[in-house]
Write an enzyme that holds these catalytic residues in place. Structure first.
Site, PDB file in Angstrom:
ATOM      1  N   ASP A 263      39.678  50.111  22.370  1.00 21.69           N
ATOM      2  CA  ASP A 263      38.774  51.241  22.595  1.00 21.69           C
ATOM      3  C   ASP A 263      37.925  50.891  23.691  1.00 21.69           C
ATOM      4  OD1 ASP A 263      37.009  53.245  20.160  1.00 21.69           O
ATOM      5  OD2 ASP A 263      37.321  53.425  22.314  1.00 21.69           O
TER       6      ASP A 263
HETATM    7  C1  GLC Z   1      35.322  56.184  22.694  1.00 25.39           C
HETATM    8  C2  GLC Z   1      36.001  56.375  21.417  1.00 25.39           C
HETATM    9  C3  GLC Z   1      37.416  56.726  21.231  1.00 25.39           C
HETATM   10  C4  GLC Z   1      37.657  57.299  22.591  1.00 25.39           C
HETATM   11  C5  GLC Z   1      37.585  56.408  23.840  1.00 25.39           C
HETATM   12  C6  GLC Z   1      37.998  57.172  24.972  1.00 25.39           C
HETATM   13  O1  GLC Z   1      34.281  55.190  22.657  1.00 25.39           O
HETATM   14  O2  GLC Z   1      35.475  55.502  20.375  1.00 25.39           O
HETATM   15  O3  GLC Z   1      37.738  57.382  19.946  1.00 25.39           O
HETATM   16  O4  GLC Z   1      39.401  57.709  22.424  1.00 25.39           O
HETATM   17  O5  GLC Z   1      36.268  56.173  23.910  1.00 25.39           O
HETATM   18  O6  GLC Z   1      37.192  58.034  25.342  1.00 25.39           O
END
Ligand code: GLC
Length: 734
Positions: A263
């Site tokens: 993430d």
């Molecule tokens: C964010 C979220 C995740 C998302 C990612 C990309 O922090 O936790 O769910 O897909 O970043 O945007």
């Protein structure tokens, strides 16, 4: 390309070209486009030698933008390896559906699958290859902001939705209208202590295996091609650096061969967690744990090279990760067509079609949950003089976080929806109050909520409008930015300014219908006390205004069932229906002695239980019948029950089947959802619903951590929610 050609390409790569494939950045490293920030944006000191070789882009959407970025990138890439484009498409793309917690309340996996199919078609033509969805984190604590993005508190239901969404997105993975699915957030991100965003997750291994992991497993079984690691720790180790979670469970036990992506910034956060001294250690820990792609940090980019060159990490970790990314690109046909489905001309035809908008309305109708309907004040007659009052009465901001691509011009406001259903001249509308109290904090998002109305003036105007009406319809609730990522709240109440509006309206002594908008279960006791009817509308998306209006006017009949318990008070969180009995349960009446599992100051019972939801119909359940009392692996039990619709309204009812394993090698939940059957019943019609109980439904992670059923006594519950059920008993024999 053929396998051998891919292998030849791989063998031709330099170290920097390999490392580049494991780095994901936002599109504005290559062209100025929508600045979508979904995580902490710190200056990324990334070596340009890597930037020209990165493997994928985050949240660049739109056929022209994607084509432009891909072209710019390939013009400067020696080995012509196309970029992957990945984006957060959670509950729709240009056509936005209700938030996932609302979709979860439809208890209709097939309907949800259709939303994924539409989202895939709309996003694929806009150049997106991968969606970071479904999010299938089990949630039991309404204080957590991302419950809005989940399908609720039940493992069985979450697993059904996980399968539906992956199949809906991926279809046959044809370029024109499919998306590759990335399930998230692996694992148990939905259980932070205190419901506080990004907080520590602490749970026993059996709870993790029995309750939290099955929904991710369902997505892997359905063929999702990526898994995103979660920010949290499990048993003291951040998942992004956990060999146990990524290599032992996900890869070895589950056989997952796709790509694992961290993430946003999670690789670098291994330092902040305190399991890596510096970025070099973080890079080593994450890659050895099995994390293939580093999202939006320079850790892999700047430190994998030195680690490999100094033999501080075995080269096969890098090579395996790179091959997984190249295989994904090859599976998508990107080497033959780097632009895949991106097609500016087709966008106009594929986006927000009549069929997509019709589906959007159907999902609004089936996701709303009727919480209260005193004296059948609903449905309203079109000729009734209605005062539609509240901050949600006339706004197009009906899509939650993660709706970056929504076509706002297609969003139907409540005012527009009510105008379409009410008799001419019978509707008056007034905002009544701002969304938020002046002192409400939303961090960086507060600037989104520009409130121009004066609370005193708007209240006065609203009272004048309401005085002329027969029925007051109040459209109130949490602001959309009060939930979502970073949206944890300790108090789950309406803003004071809105409660003041509700109480002022009550003074007029007219029927009040409250339409409640929120990204989570709110504390509704006081809202319900001042309302004659309450319809939980979640954050309804594009067709919000028309879907809700058709429910209010009886053109449609509410059928939603809560996918998450509504707490009586914040102090009950986390609260969920499938809890353990404890050694000192409070009595059924709720009255307990001091030495039972209860509070001194509030009841144990929630405001509304899992599976609850009213209808305009009146469903009468007959007595359930078992075809035998003894179940064995080769001899399933059939259970049937009749449901009569005693009313004048045809409607959908979701018959729910729960099972309790009365005695186990470990404690077992008081009941667990094991079956749902959604049936449409005409007035005065009776339908028979049948369930087959099989031995495999009774398997769980036992005391010795094996997955199996255990012979003994079981209780079976059938009914309209997790509490209004009829009980039967059966036995599992060896
Ligand atoms: C964010 C979220 C995740 C998302 C990612 C990309 O922090 O936790 O769910 O897909 O970043 O945007």
């Amino acid at each position: 390309m053929e396998k051998f050609e891919l292998q030849e390409l791989f063998e031709s790569l330099t170290l920097n070209e390999k490392i580049g494939q494991l780095v994901q950045l936002k599109g504005n490293f290559f062209s100025e486009n929508t600045e979508i920030n979904t995580g902490p944006i710190k200056k990324i000191n990334i070596d340009q030698k890597i930037v020209k070789n990165i493997g994928s882009i985050l949240n660049t959407m739109g056929a022209e933008s994607v084509i432009s970025v891909q072209k710019k990138y390939l013009a400067n890439n020696d080995k012509q390896i196309p970029l992957l484009f990945m984006a957060d498409i959670i509950n729709g793309f240009r056509t936005v559906f209700p938030i996932s917690l609302g979709l979860g309340s439809t208890f209709d996996p097939d309907l949800i699958k259709q939303t994924a199919q539409v989202a895939a078609s709309e996003a694929a033509v806009s150049g997106v290859h991968v969606t970071f969805s479904p999010m299938v984190d089990l949630v039991r604590d309404a204080r957590w902001g991302r419950v809005m993005e989940s399908y609720g508190e039940d493992t069985y239901l979450n697993s059904l939705y996980a399968k539906s969404m992956v199949e809906g997105y991926q279809k046959d993975l044809s370029p024109e209208n499919s998306l590759v699915s990335c399930v998230k957030h692996f694992a148990a991100y939905g259980a932070p202590i205190g419901g506080r965003e990004y907080n520590t997750v602490e749970m026993g291994e059996r709870t993790l295996l029995n309750d939290y992991l099955p929904s991710y497993y369902a997505a892997v079984e359905a063929g999702c091609q990526l898994v995103m690691t979660s920010f949290n720790t499990i048993d003291g180790i951040p998942v992004t650096g956990s060999k146990k979670m990524l290599r032992e469970i996900l890869r070895k036990e589950w056989g997952f061969e796709g790509v694992i992506i961290a993430d946003h910034s999670a690789v670098k956060e291994l330092i902040t967690h305190g399991v890596a001294t510096d970025e070099q250690e973080a890079a080593k820990m994450a890659l050895e744990a099995g994390c293939d792609i580093d999202m939006m940090t320079a850790v892999y980019a700047n430190f994998l090279g030195p680690l490999i060159e100094s033999n501080s990490i075995e080269a096969h970790y890098l090579d395996e990760a790179v091959m997984r990314v190249l295989n994904l690109k090859n599976m998508l046909g990107l080497f033959e067509n780097p632009f895949r489905g991106a097609n500016p001309a087709k966008e106009k035809i594929v986006h927000t079609t009549t069929e997509a908008l019709a589906l959007a309305k159907e999902t609004v109708i089936k996701s709303c949950v009727l919480l209260k309907n005193e004296n059948s004040v609903l449905p309203l007659k079109p000729e009734k003089k209605i005062a539609l009052i509240g901050p949600y009465s006339n706004t197009r901001k009906l899509s939650g976080m993660w709706s970056f691509a929504v076509d706002q011009s297609k969003v139907v406001t409540l005012k527009e929806g009510f105008t379409a259903c009410a008799s001419p001249g019978s509707l008056r509308v007034s905002e009544g109050s701002p969304f938020l109290d002046a002192d409400t904090e939303l961090d960086g998002f507060r600037s989104n909520v520009v409130e121009s109305i004066d609370p005193i003036v708007s209240l006065k105007e609203a009272l004048e409008v309401a005085k002329e009406s027969d029925v007051i319809v109040l459209a109130i609730g949490e602001h959309v930015d009060q939930s979502g990522e970073g949206g944890s709240r300790a108090y789950l109440r309406l803003p004071e300014v809105q409660m003041k509006l509700l109480k002022a309206m009550k003074e007029l002594n007219k029927p009040i219908v409250t339409l409640l908008f929120s990204g989570r279960p709110l504390i509704v006791n006081e809202i319900e006390a001042y309302s004659d009817a309450v319809l939980q509308c979640w954050i309804p998306g594009t067709a919000g205004g028309i879907g809700i209006a058709e429910l209010v006017y009886g053109i449609a009949n509410p059928s939603g069932k809560l996918a998450m318990t509504f707490p009586f008070a914040e102090g009950q969180c986390p609260i969920y229906y499938n809890h353990f009995n404890t050694g000192r349960p409070v009595s059924k009446s709720g009255v307990g002695t001091r030495f039972t599992s209860r509070y001194l100051d509030i009841p144990n019972h929630p405001a509304h239980v899992f599976g609850y939801g009213l209808s305009y119909s009146r469903f009468i359940y007959g007595k359930p019948q078992l075809d035998k009392l003894n179940l064995s692996p080769s001899n399933p039990i059939e259970v049937s029950i009749s449901v009569l619709n005693e009313s004048l309204y045809a409607g959908w009812e979701t018959v729910q089947l729960y099972i309790c394993d009365c005695v186990g090698s470990v404690v077992r939940p008081v009941k667990e959802l094991k079956g749902i059957e959604k049936i449409y019943i005409n007035p005065q019609e009776t339908k028979i619903v049948r369930f087959t109980i099989e031995e495999k439904m009774l398997r769980f992670i036992r005391g010795d951590l094996t997955f199996a059923s255990e012979p003994g006594v079981f209780k079976l519950y059938l009914g309209t929610d997790s509490e209004k059920v009829q009980e039967l008993e059966f036995y599992l024999t060896k």
